[in-house]
Design a protein around this motif. Structure first.
Motif, short mmCIF file in Angstrom:
data_model
loop_
_atom_site.label_atom_id
_atom_site.label_comp_id
_atom_site.label_asym_id
_atom_site.label_seq_id
_atom_site.Cartn_x
_atom_site.Cartn_y
_atom_site.Cartn_z
N GLU A 8 0.83 -1.20 0.00
CA GLU A 8 0.00 0.00 0.00
C GLU A 8 0.87 1.26 0.00
N ARG A 56 2.81 2.06 -5.17
CA ARG A 56 1.74 2.74 -5.91
C ARG A 56 2.29 3.40 -7.18
N GLN A 108 2.93 0.66 -9.68
CA GLN A 108 1.65 0.22 -10.27
C GLN A 108 1.18 1.20 -11.33
N HIS A 109 1.22 2.48 -10.95
CA HIS A 109 0.73 3.52 -11.84
C HIS A 109 1.51 3.50 -13.16
N GLY A 159 -5.51 -0.01 -8.56
CA GLY A 159 -4.48 0.52 -7.67
C GLY A 159 -3.87 1.77 -8.27
N ARG A 199 -5.47 5.79 -5.95
CA ARG A 199 -6.00 5.27 -4.68
C ARG A 199 -5.97 6.33 -3.58
N TYR A 200 -4.86 7.07 -3.51
CA TYR A 200 -4.76 8.10 -2.46
C TYR A 200 -5.86 9.14 -2.62
#
Lengths: 216, 238
Positions: free
Chosen positions: B19, B24, B27-28, B168, B172-173
């Motif tokens: 997480e 992140r 993932q992005h 994701g 997400r944030y």
């Protein structure tokens, strides 16, 4: 289809909000970038930095800008002002380049002719420079308008998004109709706005039609 | 609020694990590059083909315009409702967004090559394939790269929105922060995406500078530049 009939008030409301949120930034963008572009052609060292800054600002993702703005200017996160300011920033950053290109495309001998028959600066800019620059400025304006209309809907994620709220509604209820209605209306709005701009450009540049084969 | 953002991003606990910020970002970037790759594999050959044959301008220009008008969030929610939640619909939506700018600018670049240049190449005995790879593609490269660049920007921003449909990445944030009313967390996501977009944009600017043949970057290059910036170019403007 019954959903559309039952919710016509909601759809109408979101459509109006969508129009407002996308067209106001376009007008503000035009009002800011034309004088700014004029200044940049007058003091030409300004032009390149302005265009470069525009490029950077335009590359910012819209959702990011919608959220970062409140931190910078102190508006509420859920305020429509964020969307309007963000889209105005996009409009200016794209238009500035076209305004500068357009004003620079005015032939030097035309400028000299205007000065020699006694035109002052303001009168020359309004009656000669800007009309000649219209096709180039409008090319940018069309891109801005269509892009704005599609970007407004992203605002629905933070709760203000015109037709975008039909997308979040449909997604939450696992229901396709509102989404399809939203997409179709959004596309139709973009198309209509584009057609209107093309028509307006024709009205503003009557000389451009004189040389077309049809009327010759 | 800015202080909250600084606290969030400097807290090492927020960087670790699945997480965490590091993961992140990866993932992005993963979604972005995968979608960009697929979009390029589809759009580039089509753009080259219709540009080389100079047929299909209608298709190329109109898909370009339609894509600009397509509401991102609408497309995403629509595809998710049609094929269910998961990574596939999100990648599909991102690919759909990426195809038009690449196709339109490739078409514009290749079909914009001066007729007399192509005639000269043919006169020297080049075959159609040689004309495409040795003349048309090198000359069209600045426009092709600008198409890839606008596709990348669109994909990287939209990958943020995709978190709304349970993906994701840095979005997400934004989405989690919004539902928790945790503004510093939202701001972190937004700032990181913005930085990522600017870095990718710079990358393409440099790629453009080095990939374009030196023979084209002189006087000739400047000429084509003014041409593309004044015309309502289908992609270069974005």
């Amino acid at each position: 289809m019954t959903w559309v009939g039952d919710n016509s008030t909601l759809i109408w409301e979101q459509l109006r909000e969508h129009l407002f949120l996308s067209l106001l930034p376009m007008l503000l963008g035009l009002l800011i970038s034309v004088p700014l572009g004029y200044v940049a052609t007058r003091y030409s060292w300004l032009a390149n930095p302005l265009v470069a800054l525009g490029g950077v600002l335009y590359s910012l993702p819209s959702i990011a800008l919608f959220i970062v703005l409140p931190a910078i200017i102190g508006t509420k996160v859920l305020s429509a002002a964020n969307i309007i300011i963000a889209l105005t920033i996009y409009a200016v950053s794209l238009l500035i380049r076209n305004v500068i290109d357009g004003l620079r495309s005015v032939p030097e001998d035309v400028l000299q002719a205007a000065v020699s028959v006694g035109y002052g600066t303001l009168r020359r800019v309004v009656t000669i420079d800007l009309p000649i620059a219209v096709p180039v400025i409008f090319a940018g304006l069309r891109v801005v308008t269509v892009a704005n209309i599609s970007m407004v809907s992203v605002g629905a994620i933070i709760g203000i998004g015109g037709l975008g709220e039909l997308f979040t509604l449909g997604f939450q209820q696992d229901f396709l109709t509102p989404i399809v209605v939203g997409v179709v209306l959004s596309l139709a709005l973009a198309l209509l706005a584009d057609v209107l701009l093309v028509g307006l450009q024709r009205l503003l540049t009557p000389w451009a039609r004189v040389n077309t084969p049809k009327e010759a | 609020m800015v202080q909250g953002f600084l606290d969030f991003i400097s807290d090492s606990a927020n960087w670790a694990g699945a997480e965490g910020i590091g993961n992140r970002i990866l993932q992005h970037l993963g979604y972005t590059f995968l979608s960009l790759l697929i979009a390029t594999l589809i759009a580039l050959p089509i753009g080259l083909l219709i540009g080389h044959t100079r047929r299909g301008a209608f298709v190329a220009i109109n898909t370009g315009n339609a894509a600009r008008a397509l509401p991102t969030l609408g497309l995403l929610t629509l595809i998710v409702l049609l094929i269910g939640i998961g990574q596939v619909p999100v990648i599909v939506a991102l690919v759909v967004l990426g195809i038009p700018p690449i196709m339109a600018s490739t078409y514009a670049g290749v079909s914009g090559v001066d007729r007399s240049t192509i005639d000269a190449a043919r006169g020297m005995g080049m075959t159609g394939r040689e004309i495409l790879t040795k003349v048309e593609i090198p000359i069209a490269l600045p426009l092709i790269i600008s198409g890839l660049r606008s596709a990348t920007l669109q994909i990287v921003s939209t990958a943020t929105v995709a978190a709304y449909v349970a993906l994701g990445g840095l979005g997400r944030y934004v989405i989690d922060g919004l539902s928790l009313r945790d503004f510093p967390q939202m701001l972190t996501g937004a700032v990181l995406v913005a930085v990522l977009a600017i870095l990718l944009d710079l990358l393409f600017a440099f790629a453009g500078r080095y990939a374009v043949s030196a023979g084209l970057t002189g006087r000739l290059r400047r000429k084509t530049d003014t041409k593309t910036s004044t015309a309502p170019a289908p992609a270069g403007v974005q």
